[in-house]
Design an enzyme around this catalytic site. Structure first.
Site, mmCIF file in Angstrom:
data_model
loop_
_atom_site.group_PDB
_atom_site.id
_atom_site.type_symbol
_atom_site.label_atom_id
_atom_site.label_comp_id
_atom_site.label_asym_id
_atom_site.label_seq_id
_atom_site.Cartn_x
_atom_site.Cartn_y
_atom_site.Cartn_z
ATOM 1 N N GLY A 138 0.803 -1.216 0.000
ATOM 2 C CA GLY A 138 0.000 0.000 0.000
ATOM 3 C C GLY A 138 0.835 1.265 0.000
ATOM 4 N N THR A 139 0.138 2.384 -0.113
ATOM 5 C CA THR A 139 0.788 3.694 -0.161
ATOM 6 C C THR A 139 1.618 3.953 1.085
ATOM 7 O OG1 THR A 139 -0.905 4.583 -1.623
ATOM 8 C CG2 THR A 139 0.344 6.186 -0.332
ATOM 9 N N PHE A 140 1.160 3.488 2.239
ATOM 10 C CA PHE A 140 1.892 3.625 3.505
ATOM 11 C C PHE A 140 3.366 3.283 3.306
ATOM 12 C CE2 PHE A 140 3.374 2.603 7.685
ATOM 13 C CZ PHE A 140 2.495 3.123 8.616
ATOM 14 N N LYS A 151 5.110 2.987 0.363
ATOM 15 C CA LYS A 151 5.745 3.338 -0.907
ATOM 16 C C LYS A 151 6.985 4.205 -0.693
ATOM 17 C CE LYS A 151 1.973 2.631 -4.085
ATOM 18 N NZ LYS A 151 1.088 3.215 -5.089
#
Length: 171
Positions: A18-20, A22
């Site tokens: 997830g973006t968390f 990246k």
């Protein structure tokens, strides 16, 4: 009351990407999911806490499929901990929440993510992660919850408002 030497004892952390998680890849010139979850490792290091960190899937949640959700549920079921924090992409955490609710009804699970990568601005990711940990530490009832933007609600009572860019109570 005696203090725990490790306040996260009894909690496992699963990181699906997830973006968390990246990070910027300077060769490709784009953000990519860090398969090692350095963001979560850094949070735990700064908090001076330990919890099992299991890196699985390693995808943006838009790329996750039913096989990934089966793996996620299987991993939760195999853990000895009853309390699980899942770092997950925000776009499909509700789908994973529904799957986990069906297959892991005896666990207390909180999904948390971020709209902005921790590596770019750690504030939102840290707040959501801390909300999830706090919820797990302060509650014992089984169920699947989402911790985002100051809310911790059952997975089916919270929704991503794409126009506002935050999670809100589901109407």
């Amino acid at each position: 009351m005696p203090r725990l030497s490790n306040p996260l004892e009894g909690i496992a952390i699963l990181s699906t990407g997830g973006t968390f998680n990246k990070i910027y890849d300077p060769i490709a010139g784009e953000l990519r999911v860090d398969p090692h979850s350095q963001a979560v490792q850094e949070l735990l290091k700064h908090w001076k806490c330990q919890a099992p960190l299991i890196n699985i899937i390693g995808k943006d949640s838009l790329e996750m499929n039913e096989e990934d959700r089966r793996l996620l549920a299987q991993t939760v079921q195999e853990r000895p901990e009853r309390k699980i924090l899942i770092v997950h992409g925000t776009d499909t955490m509700d789908l994973s929440g529904a799957h986990l609710a069906r297959h892991c009804p005896d666990r207390q699970i909180v999904l948390a993510g971020a709209m902005i990568p921790y590596s770019i601005d750690p504030v939102e990711a840290t707040a959501n992660f801390a909300s999830a940990i706090g919820w797990l530490l302060g509650n014992d009832a089984p169920g699947v919850f989402i911790a985002m933007h100051g809310l911790v609600l059952p997975y089916d009572r919270i929704v991503k408002d794409r126009e506002k860019g935050i999670f809100v109570h589901k109407a």
